[in-house]
Design a protein around this motif. Structure first.
Motif, PDB file in Angstrom:
ATOM      1  N   GLU A 509       0.821  -1.202   0.000  1.00  0.00           N
ATOM      2  CA  GLU A 509       0.000   0.000   0.000  1.00  0.00           C
ATOM      3  C   GLU A 509       0.858   1.256   0.000  1.00  0.00           C
ATOM      4  N   SER A 510       0.350   2.296  -0.635  1.00  0.00           N
ATOM      5  CA  SER A 510       1.004   3.594  -0.583  1.00  0.00           C
ATOM      6  C   SER A 510       0.931   4.139   0.833  1.00  0.00           C
ATOM      7  N   LYS A 511       1.983   4.832   1.253  1.00  0.00           N
ATOM      8  CA  LYS A 511       2.011   5.395   2.602  1.00  0.00           C
ATOM      9  C   LYS A 511       0.973   6.489   2.786  1.00  0.00           C
ATOM     10  N   ARG A 512       0.582   7.131   1.695  1.00  0.00           N
ATOM     11  CA  ARG A 512      -0.330   8.265   1.787  1.00  0.00           C
ATOM     12  C   ARG A 512      -1.797   7.872   1.662  1.00  0.00           C
ATOM     13  N   SER A 513      -2.090   6.723   1.088  1.00  0.00           N
ATOM     14  CA  SER A 513      -3.484   6.338   0.903  1.00  0.00           C
ATOM     15  C   SER A 513      -3.620   4.827   0.812  1.00  0.00           C
ATOM     16  N   ALA A 514      -4.539   4.279   1.601  1.00  0.00           N
ATOM     17  CA  ALA A 514      -4.800   2.837   1.565  1.00  0.00           C
ATOM     18  C   ALA A 514      -5.520   2.431   0.292  1.00  0.00           C
ATOM     19  N   LYS A 515      -5.993   3.422  -0.464  1.00  0.00           N
ATOM     20  CA  LYS A 515      -6.673   3.131  -1.719  1.00  0.00           C
ATOM     21  C   LYS A 515      -5.699   2.938  -2.874  1.00  0.00           C
ATOM     22  N   ASP A 516      -4.428   3.249  -2.633  1.00  0.00           N
ATOM     23  CA  ASP A 516      -3.405   3.133  -3.676  1.00  0.00           C
ATOM     24  C   ASP A 516      -2.367   2.081  -3.313  1.00  0.00           C
ATOM     25  N   LEU A 517      -1.746   1.546  -4.344  1.00  0.00           N
ATOM     26  CA  LEU A 517      -0.596   0.659  -4.190  1.00  0.00           C
ATOM     27  C   LEU A 517       0.638   1.374  -4.731  1.00  0.00           C
ATOM     28  N   CYS A 518       1.816   0.907  -4.307  1.00  0.00           N
ATOM     29  CA  CYS A 518       3.050   1.467  -4.856  1.00  0.00           C
ATOM     30  C   CYS A 518       4.022   0.335  -5.165  1.00  0.00           C
ATOM     31  N   GLY A 519       4.914   0.615  -6.076  1.00  0.00           N
ATOM     32  CA  GLY A 519       5.927  -0.362  -6.455  1.00  0.00           C
ATOM     33  C   GLY A 519       7.078   0.335  -7.156  1.00  0.00           C
ATOM     34  N   ARG A 520       7.986  -0.451  -7.725  1.00  0.00           N
ATOM     35  CA  ARG A 520       9.181   0.102  -8.368  1.00  0.00           C
ATOM     36  C   ARG A 520       9.308  -0.417  -9.793  1.00  0.00           C
ATOM     37  N   THR A 521       9.775   0.456 -10.669  1.00  0.00           N
ATOM     38  CA  THR A 521      10.061   0.069 -12.042  1.00  0.00           C
ATOM     39  C   THR A 521      11.439  -0.568 -12.127  1.00  0.00           C
ATOM     40  N   ASP A 522      11.781  -1.018 -13.304  1.00  0.00           N
ATOM     41  CA  ASP A 522      13.125  -1.524 -13.567  1.00  0.00           C
ATOM     42  C   ASP A 522      14.170  -0.462 -13.224  1.00  0.00           C
ATOM     43  N   GLY A 523      13.848   0.796 -13.495  1.00  0.00           N
ATOM     44  CA  GLY A 523      14.761   1.907 -13.203  1.00  0.00           C
ATOM     45  C   GLY A 523      14.716   2.390 -11.777  1.00  0.00           C
ATOM     46  N   ASN A 524      13.998   1.658 -10.918  1.00  0.00           N
ATOM     47  CA  ASN A 524      13.908   1.942  -9.482  1.00  0.00           C
ATOM     48  C   ASN A 524      13.115   3.215  -9.169  1.00  0.00           C
ATOM     49  N   MET A 525      12.240   3.622 -10.062  1.00  0.00           N
ATOM     50  CA  MET A 525      11.359   4.750  -9.817  1.00  0.00           C
ATOM     51  C   MET A 525      10.090   4.260  -9.121  1.00  0.00           C
ATOM     52  N   LYS A 526       9.647   5.052  -8.126  1.00  0.00           N
ATOM     53  CA  LYS A 526       8.415   4.705  -7.420  1.00  0.00           C
ATOM     54  C   LYS A 526       7.207   5.001  -8.304  1.00  0.00           C
ATOM     55  N   VAL A 527       6.266   4.038  -8.348  1.00  0.00           N
ATOM     56  CA  VAL A 527       5.037   4.198  -9.119  1.00  0.00           C
ATOM     57  C   VAL A 527       3.854   4.000  -8.179  1.00  0.00           C
ATOM     58  N   ILE A 528       2.902   4.931  -8.209  1.00  0.00           N
ATOM     59  CA  ILE A 528       1.698   4.849  -7.389  1.00  0.00           C
ATOM     60  C   ILE A 528       0.506   4.670  -8.320  1.00  0.00           C
ATOM     61  N   PHE A 529      -0.381   3.709  -7.973  1.00  0.00           N
ATOM     62  CA  PHE A 529      -1.529   3.433  -8.837  1.00  0.00           C
ATOM     63  C   PHE A 529      -2.691   2.922  -7.986  1.00  0.00           C
ATOM     64  N   PRO A 530      -3.940   3.080  -8.458  1.00  0.00           N
ATOM     65  CA  PRO A 530      -5.108   2.678  -7.666  1.00  0.00           C
ATOM     66  C   PRO A 530      -5.131   1.180  -7.374  1.00  0.00           C
ATOM     67  N   LYS A 531      -5.646   0.832  -6.186  1.00  0.00           N
ATOM     68  CA  LYS A 531      -5.796  -0.571  -5.804  1.00  0.00           C
ATOM     69  C   LYS A 531      -7.083  -1.105  -6.426  1.00  0.00           C
ATOM     70  N   GLU A 532      -6.952  -1.945  -7.423  1.00  0.00           N
ATOM     71  CA  GLU A 532      -8.111  -2.523  -8.099  1.00  0.00           C
ATOM     72  C   GLU A 532      -7.697  -3.809  -8.798  1.00  0.00           C
ATOM     73  N   ASP A 533      -8.666  -4.675  -9.014  1.00  0.00           N
ATOM     74  CA  ASP A 533      -8.406  -5.921  -9.726  1.00  0.00           C
ATOM     75  C   ASP A 533      -8.046  -5.616 -11.178  1.00  0.00           C
ATOM     76  N   VAL A 534      -7.099  -6.389 -11.704  1.00  0.00           N
ATOM     77  CA  VAL A 534      -6.690  -6.199 -13.102  1.00  0.00           C
ATOM     78  C   VAL A 534      -6.650  -7.557 -13.781  1.00  0.00           C
ATOM     79  N   ALA A 535      -6.483  -7.541 -15.087  1.00  0.00           N
ATOM     80  CA  ALA A 535      -6.468  -8.768 -15.877  1.00  0.00           C
ATOM     81  C   ALA A 535      -5.400  -9.723 -15.370  1.00  0.00           C
ATOM     82  N   ALA A 536      -5.787 -10.984 -15.209  1.00  0.00           N
ATOM     83  CA  ALA A 536      -4.842 -12.002 -14.764  1.00  0.00           C
ATOM     84  C   ALA A 536      -3.850 -12.294 -15.872  1.00  0.00           C
ATOM     85  N   GLN A 537      -2.702 -12.835 -15.490  1.00  0.00           N
ATOM     86  CA  GLN A 537      -1.673 -13.146 -16.481  1.00  0.00           C
ATOM     87  C   GLN A 537      -2.164 -14.240 -17.410  1.00  0.00           C
TER      88      GLN A 537
END
Length: 604
Positions: A509-537
């Motif tokens: 979860e993002s530190k600023r909002s439980a409605k968002d998730l966060c992660g890292r790109t290959d370049g180690n940049m932080k990415v924040i995006f909404p928490k929602e179901d997405v297409a399965a692999q």
């Protein structure tokens, strides 16, 4: 698990100084914890005190002399002395509490120290109030870092004095770089510090704590030419299996004039490649998705542990770079290690920190470019944009050589993400030197920066040979200007990613909002995006929730100097995404990105 107190940087934090709130234990032991009563504990301690007062004497250290019915032979073989028995060095379920300060290497050192103590029967606690042993893993890189430790010791004094009235007095230990640098000053200034252990003395912690139980202050700050803790094979407990750090070498030989590391962590020595590969395989089996290789000068790795590794080949440096030491010969190099590590698990990202620009020969760069799971993110510490200042720093390169290296890196990896370190106000730095640093920041275009005002350290070359002649207020002014320019350039570089599809390893979860998730790109940049179901692999109609440790494709919708924002598109994997990208012609890739498909841009 212990508590981690971090030093707040002046700008965004790179991979080698990650703000982590709690440290996960890395070693898993099946040893049963031994319970003892307080009476048994007091009996053991009293027995130990008696043994201290009764020996050993000078005669114990002379070969061939009979002492206490034990004969020390001339060839050095003798019956084991019972001065400190195995039982006395046992933790007996006492609770140890860690506080870790500084860089990621100190986090790794905490894991090593905990592994050693756990084997001796200690337990770990996250509650300071119930701790029997408090260990501070310290940093000496700057004066502010050390002052934080002195302040913390004052806070611990009152707590220890209250515990002195109980049957289990609290013991306080200082570990790491500050213990190595200040040694007796700590023991004399802070009488309530019981144990002092340098970075190469963690194996001795059980004995030191036992001596402290006998009422004595105990210290071991001897540096080693060989210690790598290669046989301390901890089992990492990374949060949700996301990431882990693996130490591959210790110490540094570069002797930059501003740096205390060679004096607190000693000479460079590398951990055997077989030990590293074994640990990475264990992590892969646990489902860890990202491994960061750690070292003070990580890309100078050179394993000479086996005879077949010791060829006559000389170490190759980046073009235009030199060292203060003679060229080294033989051994498995960083490119060899990186190649072997990356082959263990194609779905595991590989990063490394902290490198030196001199150790990026072309074979390392081409390997990173060719291997899909080695992140195309390079930390390239510049320290200054002025050749004059770089010479005073003893960095071994000029501004021109550094820029030529950047040009070469971008030619081999056009989508590379670059980060850097800079020092403002080094000895003799003029306003013109400062302006050259600002122009270098603008010319290179970094995503992440780690910037500090210069802080002179005793023992360094600068302390003995140079004058710290830039006023403090000027240092801070120049630092503020560097930070401003860095943010402007980072915002520009990150804005170029808007519209691209990025493969993100989800951290939670993002530190600023439980409605968002966060992660890292290959370049180690932080990415924040909404928490929602997405297409399965590999499924067009099914959807699945996104969890920490998942790889997801995220389309970037906005950016600033420190993070990206987007919307998750689908679950993915590193192996499948890289395979898809490699098979896709460039013109189709651009079309797919524009149409929100599963291709990615492999840069930041």
């Amino acid at each position: 698990m212990g508590h981690l107190r971090m030093l707040k940087p002046l700008f965004t934090i790179p991979p080698h100084w990650v703000p982590i709130r709690c440290i996960q234990p890395r070693y898993c032991s099946n040893l049963a914890n031994t319970s003892v009563t307080s009476r048994e504990r007091r009996t053991t301690v009293d027995k130990f005190k008696s043994q201290i007062s009764s020996g050993p004497s000078f005669q114990d250290f002379i070969k061939g002399v009979s002492v206490n019915n034990k004969t020390y032979a001339a060839d050095g073989e003798c019956e084991e002395h019972s001065y400190l028995s195995e039982d006395l060095e046992m933790g007996n379920s006492r609770k140890v509490y860690f506080e870790t300060y500084g860089c990621q290497m100190n986090v790794n050192d905490t894991d090593i120290a905990w592994s050693i103590l756990q084997r001796k029967g200690y337990q770990r606690t996250v509650d300071l109030r119930e701790a029997d042993v408090v260990l501070l893993v310290t940093c000496s890189i700057r004066e502010k870092a050390e002052q934080t430790i002195w302040n913390r010791l004052q806070e611990l004094k009152a707590m220890k004095k209250r515990r002195l009235k109980t049957h289990t007095p609290m013991k306080i230990g200082i570990l790491g770089c500050m213990a190595e640098r200040l040694k007796t000053e700590i023991l004399e200034r802070e009488k309530l510090v019981d144990v002092l252990a340098g970075p190469d003395a963690y194996r001795d912690l059980p004995r030191l704590l036992t001596v402290a139980d006998g009422g004595q202050q105990a210290s071991n700050v001897l540096l080693s030419l060989e210690e790598t803790y290669a046989d301390v094979m901890p089992v990492h407990h990374a949060p949700q299996g996301r990431s882990a750090f693996v130490s591959i070498m210790r110490g540094c030989d570069n002797m930059c004039s501003y740096c205390i590391v060679p004096f607190t962590r000693g000479r460079e020595r590398s951990r055997p490649v077989s030990s590293i590969l074994e640990e990475v395989r264990m992590l892969s089996e646990q489902g860890v998705k990202e491994v960061t290789l750690l070292g003070q000068n990580v890309n100078s790795y050179r394993d000479t542990s086996e005879e077949q590794f010791c060829s006559s080949d000389l170490t190759q440096l980046s073009r235009g770079f030199k060292t203060v030491y003679r060229t080294k010969q033989g051994g498995l190099r960083f490119s060899d290690l990186l190649d072997r590590v990356s082959r263990i698990d194609p779905d595991m990202r590989i990063r490394f920190t902290s490198p030196h620009p001199k150790d990026f020969p072309d074979e390392v760069l081409h390997l990173i470019a060719e291997r899909g799971n080695i992140c195309q993110q390079i930390h390239l510490p510049a320290q200054s944009g002025s050749s004059k200042v770089l010479e005073a720093m003893r960095r071994g390169y000029t501004r021109e050589a550094y820029l030529d290296l950047v040009k070469n890196i971008k030619a081999i990896m056009p989508e590379v993400s670059l980060s850097s370190d800079f020092i403002s106000g080094f000895c003799g730095e003029t306003e013109d030197d400062h302006q050259q640093t600002l122009s270098l920041i603008r010319e290179v275009g970094y995503n992440v920066g780690f910037l500090f005002a210069y802080s002179m350290r005793k023992k360094t070359h600068a302390f003995h040979r140079l004058q710290d002649d830039v006023p403090a207020e000027v240092k801070q002014q120049r630092l503020a200007e560097c930070i401003r320019v860095f943010r402007e350039e980072a915002a520009r570089v990150n804005a170029a990613l808007i519209g691209s599809m990025q493969l993100v390893l989800v951290e939670g979860e993002s530190k600023r909002s439980a409605k968002d998730l966060c992660g890292r790109t290959d370049g180690n940049m932080k990415v924040i995006f909404p928490k929602e179901d997405v297409a399965a692999q590999n499924a067009e109609s099914n959807t699945a929730p996104v969890n920490a440790g998942d790889y997801v494709l995220v389309k970037i919708l906005s950016a600033n100097s420190q993070s990206l924002r987007g919307r998750a598109h689908s679950h993915s994997s590193l192996r499948e995404t890289v395979k898809h990208y490699e098979a896709l012609p460039r013109h189709q890739l651009d079309e797919h990105v524009d149409s929100d498909a599963t291709a990615i841009k492999t840069g930041p």
